[in-house]
Design an enzyme around this catalytic site. Structure first.
Site, PDB file in Angstrom:
ATOM      1  CE  LYS A  15       0.807   1.156   4.523  1.00 43.64           C
ATOM      2  NZ  LYS A  15       1.593   2.340   4.990  1.00 43.64           N
ATOM      3  CG  ASP A 140      -0.740   0.047   7.899  1.00 43.44           C
ATOM      4  OD1 ASP A 140       0.463   0.211   7.633  1.00 43.44           O
ATOM      5  OD2 ASP A 140      -1.560   0.985   7.996  1.00 43.44           O
TER       6      ASP A 140
HETATM    7  C1  LIG Z   1       2.075   4.456   9.696  1.00 44.65           C
HETATM    8  C2  LIG Z   1       1.066   3.536   9.072  1.00 44.65           C
HETATM    9  O1  LIG Z   1       1.712   2.534   8.332  1.00 44.65           O
HETATM   10  C3  LIG Z   1       0.152   4.299   8.147  1.00 44.65           C
HETATM   11  O2  LIG Z   1      -0.470   3.422   7.287  1.00 44.65           O
HETATM   12  C4  LIG Z   1       0.256   2.841  10.155  1.00 44.65           C
HETATM   13  O3  LIG Z   1      -0.387   3.768  10.967  1.00 44.65           O
HETATM   14  C5  LIG Z   1       1.113   1.927  11.028  1.00 44.65           C
HETATM   15  O4  LIG Z   1       0.446   0.700  11.022  1.00 44.65           O
HETATM   16  P1  LIG Z   1       1.208  -0.611  11.551  1.00 44.65           P
HETATM   17  O5  LIG Z   1       2.605  -0.654  11.015  1.00 44.65           O
HETATM   18  O6  LIG Z   1       0.291  -1.769  11.315  1.00 44.65           O
HETATM   19  O7  LIG Z   1       1.339  -0.276  13.087  1.00 44.65           O
HETATM   20  P2  LIG Z   1       1.168  -1.310  14.263  1.00 44.65           P
HETATM   21  O8  LIG Z   1       2.039  -2.502  14.012  1.00 44.65           O
HETATM   22  O9  LIG Z   1      -0.287  -1.471  14.547  1.00 44.65           O
HETATM   23  O10 LIG Z   1       1.764  -0.425  15.450  1.00 44.65           O
HETATM   24  C6  LIG Z   1       3.142  -0.274  15.610  1.00 44.65           C
HETATM   25  C7  LIG Z   1       3.312   0.822  16.663  1.00 44.65           C
HETATM   26  O11 LIG Z   1       3.054   2.084  16.028  1.00 44.65           O
HETATM   27  C8  LIG Z   1       2.291   2.916  16.910  1.00 44.65           C
HETATM   28  N1  LIG Z   1       1.042   3.318  16.206  1.00 44.65           N
HETATM   29  C9  LIG Z   1       0.577   2.618  15.135  1.00 44.65           C
HETATM   30  C10 LIG Z   1      -0.564   3.072  14.486  1.00 44.65           C
HETATM   31  C11 LIG Z   1      -1.217   4.226  14.976  1.00 44.65           C
HETATM   32  N2  LIG Z   1      -2.336   4.678  14.382  1.00 44.65           N
HETATM   33  N3  LIG Z   1      -0.724   4.891  16.062  1.00 44.65           N
HETATM   34  C12 LIG Z   1       0.397   4.464  16.674  1.00 44.65           C
HETATM   35  O12 LIG Z   1       0.833   5.085  17.658  1.00 44.65           O
HETATM   36  C13 LIG Z   1       2.038   2.130  18.173  1.00 44.65           C
HETATM   37  O13 LIG Z   1       3.021   2.519  19.101  1.00 44.65           O
HETATM   38  C14 LIG Z   1       2.294   0.700  17.777  1.00 44.65           C
HETATM   39  O14 LIG Z   1       2.819  -0.028  18.850  1.00 44.65           O
HETATM   40  N1  LIG Z   2       4.966 -11.682   7.131  1.00 47.53           N
HETATM   41  C1  LIG Z   2       5.697 -10.600   7.465  1.00 47.53           C
HETATM   42  N2  LIG Z   2       6.222  -9.806   6.513  1.00 47.53           N
HETATM   43  C2  LIG Z   2       6.942  -8.683   6.871  1.00 47.53           C
HETATM   44  N3  LIG Z   2       7.191  -8.295   8.130  1.00 47.53           N
HETATM   45  C3  LIG Z   2       6.682  -9.076   9.105  1.00 47.53           C
HETATM   46  C4  LIG Z   2       5.927 -10.247   8.829  1.00 47.53           C
HETATM   47  N4  LIG Z   2       5.542 -10.785   9.996  1.00 47.53           N
HETATM   48  C5  LIG Z   2       6.042 -10.005  10.956  1.00 47.53           C
HETATM   49  N5  LIG Z   2       6.745  -8.969  10.449  1.00 47.53           N
HETATM   50  C6  LIG Z   2       7.416  -7.910  11.238  1.00 47.53           C
HETATM   51  O1  LIG Z   2       6.644  -6.719  11.049  1.00 47.53           O
HETATM   52  C7  LIG Z   2       7.517  -5.619  10.844  1.00 47.53           C
HETATM   53  C8  LIG Z   2       6.804  -4.590  10.022  1.00 47.53           C
HETATM   54  O2  LIG Z   2       6.547  -5.174   8.776  1.00 47.53           O
HETATM   55  P1  LIG Z   2       5.694  -4.385   7.679  1.00 47.53           P
HETATM   56  O3  LIG Z   2       6.240  -4.814   6.363  1.00 47.53           O
HETATM   57  O4  LIG Z   2       4.267  -4.572   7.929  1.00 47.53           O
HETATM   58  O5  LIG Z   2       5.970  -2.912   8.040  1.00 47.53           O
HETATM   59  P2  LIG Z   2       6.180  -1.714   7.097  1.00 47.53           P
HETATM   60  O6  LIG Z   2       6.653  -2.156   5.756  1.00 47.53           O
HETATM   61  O7  LIG Z   2       7.009  -0.775   7.885  1.00 47.53           O
HETATM   62  O8  LIG Z   2       4.736  -1.141   6.854  1.00 47.53           O
HETATM   63  P3  LIG Z   2       4.012  -0.005   7.633  1.00 47.53           P
HETATM   64  O9  LIG Z   2       5.052   0.833   8.308  1.00 47.53           O
HETATM   65  O10 LIG Z   2       3.225   0.697   6.611  1.00 47.53           O
HETATM   66  O11 LIG Z   2       3.169  -0.772   8.608  1.00 47.53           O
HETATM   67  C9  LIG Z   2       8.725  -6.227  10.154  1.00 47.53           C
HETATM   68  O12 LIG Z   2       9.867  -5.435  10.400  1.00 47.53           O
HETATM   69  C10 LIG Z   2       8.828  -7.608  10.780  1.00 47.53           C
HETATM   70  O13 LIG Z   2       9.654  -7.537  11.933  1.00 47.53           O
END
Ligand SMILES: C[C@](O)(CO)[C@H](O)COP(=O)(O)OP(=O)(O)OC[C@H]1O[C@@H](n2ccc(N)nc2=O)[C@H](O)[C@@H]1O
Ligand SMILES: Nc1ncnc2c1ncn2[C@@H]1O[C@H](COP(=O)(O)OP(=O)(O)OP(=O)(O)O)[C@@H](O)[C@H]1O
Length: 281
Positions: A15, A140
């Protein structure tokens, strides 16, 4: 005998946040957002086979991510718990979406597992129920289950379908992985953007409130944005690190991809009008 079906492959798209404003913070510390999500055809593949022993087995765990913490395993177990399903699954994960890129790769994999097993196990839970299961795995996850371009509020889980342009993207990876939680906890983060009353504006008012903090912490991201700004108006997606440029035509994207792919890990991707697994219901 454990596997009772052959492996089937399911797509998990990345995304982009075409805009991302942080408008507040909940008591539990999660931030309130306004964002426009759209899917692109940069995809992971999740292969699934049904097991009759109820186990969830990830055949090829990601190095550094224990199988039990993998979002695909957690999603399958969450669906078992919510549905009472006694069947299990074997999972084979084919990653193409860079991790820590702000592209939602892990979240997308989890959503694909929820959508696919809901069919394979014949649990047939409604989409909203799958979204409610998904948000507990990550903020997300719900938008990938929702399956359409979305204006998101709340923590990214209150979703309204919105129109997005047909477009092509050049996505650049600056070579650093950004931990989402670290950015959200940064004291310099903007947390008081004005909520938009003209939601249609969101797809034209492009900004990402997380960008300035990420650029302070990761100069590689600032340099990537500066380089990309020679070719258009780049924006960071999600919590970073990836940066994207939007183009109307594939040829324009192709030319810029050629220019930038010698300095950065780059992807060229087509914007999608819905998730490949979205079935219209
Ligand atoms: C930044 C974005 O990727 C935008 O799409 C999302 O808001 C983040 O979504 P995500 O990676 O799925 O985040 P999560 O794995 O749920 O949360 C990771 C950490 O980011 C912070 N978190 C996340 C989403 C949100 N709306 N507020 C937060 O403060 C929280 O501390 C959480 O512990
Ligand atoms: N199947 C998976 N694929 C990728 N990462 C994974 C998976 N399962 C667990 N993770 C953990 O989740 C963390 C975040 O992965 P992800 O790819 O969702 O984050 P991102 O690319 O930063 O996306 P966003 O910040 O938008 O949520 C990774 O660094 C990894 O440690």
């Amino acid at each position: 005998m454990a596997l009772i079906t052959p492996f089937q492959a399911f797509p998990a798209p990345a995304k982009l946040n075409l805009t991302l404003a942080i408008t507040g913070r909940r008591a539990d510390g999660y931030h309130l957002l306004e964002s426009v999500f759209r899917f692109i055809d940069l995809m992971d593949t999740v292969e699934l086979a049904v097991r009759d022993d109820g186990d969830i087995v990830l055949d090829n765990p990601i190095p550094g991510v224990p199988a039990d913490s993998d979002l695909t395993v957690r999603a399958a177990r969450a669906l078992q718990a919510a549905s009472g399903a006694t069947l299990g699954a074997s999972i084979r994960l084919h990653k193409r979406i860079p991790m820590g890129g702000g592209l939602g790769g892990g979240s997308s994999d989890a959503a694909t597992v929820l959508l696919a097993l809901n069919q394979l196990w014949n649990t047939q839970l409604p989409r909203q129920t799958l979204q409610d299961i998904g948000v507990k795995l990550g903020a997300d996850v719900p938008v990938f289950v929702f399956g359409r371009p979305a204006f998101a509020t709340g923590i990214g889980d209150e979703l309204t379908e919105c129109a997005v342009p047909d477009a092509w993207y050049v996505v650049l990876h600056p070579g650093v992985s950004v931990p989402t939680a670290k950015i959200f906890s940064h004291q310099g983060l903007t947390r008081n953007s004005t909520p938009s009353i003209m939601r249609a504006l969101q797809t034209t008012q492009r900004k990402n409130d997380m960008q300035s903090v990420v650029c302070q912490m990761f100069p590689e991201v600032a340099q990537c944005l500066a380089k990309a700004s020679e070719y258009g108006e780049p924006l960071m997606t999600g919590s970073g690190a990836c940066v994207f440029l939007e183009f109307d035509k594939e040829a324009q994207a192709g030319a810029v991809f050629q220019s930038l792919s010698s300095s950065y890990t780059a992807f060229i991707a087509k914007g999608l009008q819905h998730h490949p697994l979205y079935d219209g219901r």
